[in-house]
Write a protein that holds these residues in place. Structure first.
Motif, PDB file in Angstrom:
ATOM      1  N   TYR A  32       0.804  -1.210   0.000  1.00  0.00           N
ATOM      2  CA  TYR A  32       0.000   0.000   0.000  1.00  0.00           C
ATOM      3  C   TYR A  32       0.839   1.263   0.000  1.00  0.00           C
ATOM      4  CZ  TYR A  32      -4.165  -2.737   1.077  1.00  0.00           C
ATOM      5  OH  TYR A  32      -5.211  -3.616   1.020  1.00  0.00           O
ATOM      6  N   GLY A  33       0.412   2.239  -0.813  1.00  0.00           N
ATOM      7  CA  GLY A  33       0.899   3.588  -0.613  1.00  0.00           C
ATOM      8  C   GLY A  33       0.265   4.132   0.658  1.00  0.00           C
ATOM      9  N   MET A  34       1.024   4.923   1.420  1.00  0.00           N
ATOM     10  CA  MET A  34       0.529   5.427   2.695  1.00  0.00           C
ATOM     11  C   MET A  34       0.668   6.946   2.734  1.00  0.00           C
ATOM     12  SD  MET A  34      -0.444   2.744   4.348  1.00  0.00           S
ATOM     13  CE  MET A  34      -0.697   3.487   5.963  1.00  0.00           C
ATOM     14  N   GLU A  44     -11.529  21.940   5.652  1.00  0.00           N
ATOM     15  CA  GLU A  44     -11.574  20.650   4.989  1.00  0.00           C
ATOM     16  C   GLU A  44     -10.295  19.861   5.269  1.00  0.00           C
ATOM     17  OE1 GLU A  44     -14.417  21.772   1.162  1.00  0.00           O
ATOM     18  OE2 GLU A  44     -12.360  21.071   0.856  1.00  0.00           O
ATOM     19  N   ARG A  45     -10.409  18.562   5.144  1.00  0.00           N
ATOM     20  CA  ARG A  45      -9.230  17.720   5.310  1.00  0.00           C
ATOM     21  C   ARG A  45      -8.243  18.012   4.187  1.00  0.00           C
ATOM     22  NH1 ARG A  45     -10.742  11.735   6.303  1.00  0.00           N
ATOM     23  NH2 ARG A  45     -11.450  11.896   4.149  1.00  0.00           N
ATOM     24  N   GLU A  46      -6.962  18.078   4.528  1.00  0.00           N
ATOM     25  CA  GLU A  46      -5.945  18.376   3.529  1.00  0.00           C
ATOM     26  C   GLU A  46      -4.812  17.360   3.576  1.00  0.00           C
ATOM     27  OE1 GLU A  46      -4.065  22.158   4.168  1.00  0.00           O
ATOM     28  OE2 GLU A  46      -3.313  21.607   6.144  1.00  0.00           O
ATOM     29  N   PHE A  47      -4.193  17.171   2.440  1.00  0.00           N
ATOM     30  CA  PHE A  47      -3.061  16.266   2.295  1.00  0.00           C
ATOM     31  C   PHE A  47      -1.834  16.850   2.986  1.00  0.00           C
ATOM     32  CE2 PHE A  47      -0.136  13.388   0.443  1.00  0.00           C
ATOM     33  CZ  PHE A  47       0.945  14.141   0.010  1.00  0.00           C
ATOM     34  N   VAL A  48      -1.048  15.965   3.626  1.00  0.00           N
ATOM     35  CA  VAL A  48       0.180  16.395   4.298  1.00  0.00           C
ATOM     36  C   VAL A  48       1.411  15.755   3.643  1.00  0.00           C
ATOM     37  CG1 VAL A  48       1.484  16.364   6.459  1.00  0.00           C
ATOM     38  CG2 VAL A  48      -1.000  16.755   6.499  1.00  0.00           C
ATOM     39  N   ALA A  49       1.427  14.421   3.579  1.00  0.00           N
ATOM     40  CA  ALA A  49       2.609  13.728   3.066  1.00  0.00           C
ATOM     41  C   ALA A  49       2.227  12.324   2.640  1.00  0.00           C
ATOM     42  CB  ALA A  49       3.710  13.671   4.116  1.00  0.00           C
ATOM     43  N   ALA A  50       2.975  11.769   1.687  1.00  0.00           N
ATOM     44  CA  ALA A  50       2.714  10.410   1.208  1.00  0.00           C
ATOM     45  C   ALA A  50       4.025   9.693   0.935  1.00  0.00           C
ATOM     46  CB  ALA A  50       1.862  10.449  -0.060  1.00  0.00           C
ATOM     47  N   ILE A  51       3.954   8.361   0.971  1.00  0.00           N
ATOM     48  CA  ILE A  51       5.150   7.549   0.740  1.00  0.00           C
ATOM     49  C   ILE A  51       4.790   6.334  -0.094  1.00  0.00           C
ATOM     50  CG2 ILE A  51       4.868   6.287   2.927  1.00  0.00           C
ATOM     51  CD1 ILE A  51       7.988   6.399   3.156  1.00  0.00           C
ATOM     52  N   ARG A  52       5.653   6.001  -1.015  1.00  0.00           N
ATOM     53  CA  ARG A  52       5.452   4.861  -1.900  1.00  0.00           C
ATOM     54  C   ARG A  52       5.510   3.554  -1.100  1.00  0.00           C
ATOM     55  NH1 ARG A  52       8.957   2.164  -6.009  1.00  0.00           N
ATOM     56  NH2 ARG A  52       7.633   1.703  -7.793  1.00  0.00           N
ATOM     57  N   TRP A  53       4.937   2.492  -1.667  1.00  0.00           N
ATOM     58  CA  TRP A  53       4.864   1.218  -0.952  1.00  0.00           C
ATOM     59  C   TRP A  53       6.234   0.746  -0.487  1.00  0.00           C
ATOM     60  CZ3 TRP A  53       7.607  -2.914  -2.773  1.00  0.00           C
ATOM     61  CH2 TRP A  53       8.060  -2.826  -4.090  1.00  0.00           C
ATOM     62  N   SER A  54       7.271   1.028  -1.284  1.00  0.00           N
ATOM     63  CA  SER A  54       8.613   0.554  -0.957  1.00  0.00           C
ATOM     64  C   SER A  54       9.348   1.490  -0.001  1.00  0.00           C
ATOM     65  CB  SER A  54       9.436   0.428  -2.235  1.00  0.00           C
ATOM     66  OG  SER A  54       9.580   1.707  -2.831  1.00  0.00           O
ATOM     67  N   GLY A  66      10.202  20.375   4.230  1.00  0.00           N
ATOM     68  CA  GLY A  66      11.366  20.836   4.977  1.00  0.00           C
ATOM     69  C   GLY A  66      11.203  20.757   6.487  1.00  0.00           C
ATOM     70  N   ARG A  67       9.975  20.551   6.952  1.00  0.00           N
ATOM     71  CA  ARG A  67       9.715  20.445   8.399  1.00  0.00           C
ATOM     72  C   ARG A  67       9.243  19.051   8.799  1.00  0.00           C
ATOM     73  NH1 ARG A  67       5.703  23.273  10.661  1.00  0.00           N
ATOM     74  NH2 ARG A  67       4.417  23.330   8.773  1.00  0.00           N
ATOM     75  N   PHE A  68       8.477  18.399   7.942  1.00  0.00           N
ATOM     76  CA  PHE A  68       7.924  17.082   8.238  1.00  0.00           C
ATOM     77  C   PHE A  68       8.636  16.022   7.385  1.00  0.00           C
ATOM     78  CE2 PHE A  68       3.317  18.429   9.555  1.00  0.00           C
ATOM     79  CZ  PHE A  68       3.847  19.329  10.450  1.00  0.00           C
ATOM     80  N   THR A  69       8.738  14.819   7.945  1.00  0.00           N
ATOM     81  CA  THR A  69       9.319  13.696   7.213  1.00  0.00           C
ATOM     82  C   THR A  69       8.449  12.471   7.406  1.00  0.00           C
ATOM     83  OG1 THR A  69      11.563  14.545   7.564  1.00  0.00           O
ATOM     84  CG2 THR A  69      11.346  12.243   6.909  1.00  0.00           C
ATOM     85  N   ILE A  70       8.028  11.878   6.298  1.00  0.00           N
ATOM     86  CA  ILE A  70       7.266  10.635   6.345  1.00  0.00           C
ATOM     87  C   ILE A  70       8.227   9.475   6.083  1.00  0.00           C
ATOM     88  CG2 ILE A  70       6.620  10.756   3.895  1.00  0.00           C
ATOM     89  CD1 ILE A  70       3.915   9.473   4.688  1.00  0.00           C
ATOM     90  N   SER A  71       8.016   8.389   6.812  1.00  0.00           N
ATOM     91  CA  SER A  71       8.837   7.190   6.616  1.00  0.00           C
ATOM     92  C   SER A  71       7.985   5.973   6.946  1.00  0.00           C
ATOM     93  CB  SER A  71      10.084   7.231   7.502  1.00  0.00           C
ATOM     94  OG  SER A  71       9.730   7.267   8.874  1.00  0.00           O
ATOM     95  N   ARG A  72       8.490   4.800   6.612  1.00  0.00           N
ATOM     96  CA  ARG A  72       7.753   3.570   6.913  1.00  0.00           C
ATOM     97  C   ARG A  72       8.730   2.443   7.211  1.00  0.00           C
ATOM     98  NH1 ARG A  72       4.064   2.407   1.966  1.00  0.00           N
ATOM     99  NH2 ARG A  72       3.558   0.508   3.125  1.00  0.00           N
ATOM    100  N   ASP A  73       8.244   1.496   7.994  1.00  0.00           N
ATOM    101  CA  ASP A  73       8.973   0.279   8.301  1.00  0.00           C
ATOM    102  C   ASP A  73       8.039  -0.874   7.958  1.00  0.00           C
ATOM    103  OD1 ASP A  73      10.194  -1.948   9.422  1.00  0.00           O
ATOM    104  OD2 ASP A  73      10.994  -0.836  11.117  1.00  0.00           O
ATOM    105  N   THR A  78       4.325  -0.242   9.987  1.00  0.00           N
ATOM    106  CA  THR A  78       4.133   1.066  10.603  1.00  0.00           C
ATOM    107  C   THR A  78       4.631   2.173   9.677  1.00  0.00           C
ATOM    108  OG1 THR A  78       4.385   0.108  12.802  1.00  0.00           O
ATOM    109  CG2 THR A  78       4.598   2.484  12.636  1.00  0.00           C
ATOM    110  N   VAL A  79       3.880   3.267   9.651  1.00  0.00           N
ATOM    111  CA  VAL A  79       4.309   4.472   8.952  1.00  0.00           C
ATOM    112  C   VAL A  79       4.410   5.587   9.981  1.00  0.00           C
ATOM    113  CG1 VAL A  79       1.959   5.150   8.321  1.00  0.00           C
ATOM    114  CG2 VAL A  79       3.880   5.977   6.972  1.00  0.00           C
ATOM    115  N   TYR A  80       5.362   6.483   9.775  1.00  0.00           N
ATOM    116  CA  TYR A  80       5.645   7.540  10.742  1.00  0.00           C
ATOM    117  C   TYR A  80       5.534   8.916  10.089  1.00  0.00           C
ATOM    118  CZ  TYR A  80       7.872   3.551  13.033  1.00  0.00           C
ATOM    119  OH  TYR A  80       8.120   2.324  13.591  1.00  0.00           O
ATOM    120  N   LEU A  81       5.290   9.913  10.927  1.00  0.00           N
ATOM    121  CA  LEU A  81       5.377  11.292  10.483  1.00  0.00           C
ATOM    122  C   LEU A  81       6.155  12.058  11.549  1.00  0.00           C
ATOM    123  CD1 LEU A  81       4.516  13.295   8.249  1.00  0.00           C
ATOM    124  CD2 LEU A  81       2.628  13.979   9.753  1.00  0.00           C
TER     125      LEU A  81
END
Length: 122
Positions: A32-34, A44-54, A66-73, A78-81
């Motif tokens: 899944y993309g997250m 309204e709800r707004e997009f913040v960040a996304a990460i590819r399945w890999s 430049g302030r937020f970082t998305i990552s996943r394990d 788990t996905v992190y912000l």
């Protein structure tokens, strides 16, 4: 289908940091993309960040770049912000979301967590 549970929200002063986590159930998490979205009161709800399945590619809203970082394990499902240099305007309920399609198509996210509140005081 995955189920998503966010955690890590809270109250922080402007300039501070928080790390949100989103734990996913299901064996197919790595397919899944997250993404993270947020919704402030009266907005309204707004997009913040996304990460590819890999995890190899990411995409950010200009307001957080430049302030937020998305990552996943994928081993931990788990996905992190990581949120640094927080501003009062970052105050919102933050939602984790999943898509079986392209992580870049923000309108295709169809599985959502319950949200976690982030409040940034000035």
């Amino acid at each position: 289908q995955v189920q998503l549970v966010e955690s890590g929200g809270g109250l922080v002063q402007a300039g501070g940091s928080l790390r949100l986590s989103c734990a996913a159930s299901g064996r197919t998490f790595s397919r899944y993309g997250m993404a993270w979205f947020r919704q402030a009161p009266g907005k309204e709800r707004e997009f913040v960040a996304a990460i590819r399945w890999s995890g190899s590619s990411t995409y950010y809203a200009d307001s957080v770049k430049g302030r937020f970082t998305i990552s996943r394990d994928n081993d931990k499902n788990t996905v992190y912000l990581q949120m640094n240099s927080l501003k009062p305007e970052d105050t919102a309920v933050y939602y984790c979301a999943a898509t079986g399609g392209s992580y870049l198509r923000t309108y295709e996210y169809d599985t959502w967590g319950q949200g976690t509140q982030v409040t940034v005081s000035s």
